[in-house]
Write an enzyme that holds these catalytic residues in place. Sequence first.
Site, PDB file in Angstrom:
ATOM      1  N   ARG A  20       0.914  -1.208   0.059  1.00 27.46           N
ATOM      2  CA  ARG A  20       0.126  -0.054  -0.022  1.00 27.46           C
ATOM      3  C   ARG A  20       0.861   1.500   0.111  1.00 27.46           C
ATOM      4  NH1 ARG A  20      -3.359   0.172   5.004  1.00 27.46           N
ATOM      5  NH2 ARG A  20      -1.267  -1.232   5.590  1.00 27.46           N
ATOM      6  N   ASN A  38      -6.069  -2.374   2.654  1.00 21.94           N
ATOM      7  CA  ASN A  38      -6.143  -3.982   2.546  1.00 21.94           C
ATOM      8  C   ASN A  38      -7.733  -4.420   2.667  1.00 21.94           C
ATOM      9  OD1 ASN A  38      -3.343  -4.484   2.422  1.00 21.94           O
ATOM     10  ND2 ASN A  38      -2.857  -4.179   4.679  1.00 21.94           N
TER      11      ASN A  38
END
Length: 95
Positions: A20, A38
Amino acid sequence: MPTIVKHLLIFGRVQGVYYRASMTEQAQALGVTGWVRNRLDGSVEALAEGTPQAVGQLVEWARQGPRQARVDRVDVSDGTDPRTAFSGFVQRPTA
């Protein structure tokens, strides 16, 4: 220049490997706005808005990810109306 929005679902070893944060850095470098998070199933989800070229480059990056990741598959579909106009590219909480 026209703006597009793409929704990405990324599968593989993509959590706990700086995916990320790396995607956020890549998106910011390309001038792409949107978000990444996520998912509870172990995948990563993102929504990317920008020029077709910049979003395309981010999608290609997503197929590799950071060095520690193992990307098995990236599902790409059209996202929401580009007039949503995100400001920046951010990491969202797991969903």
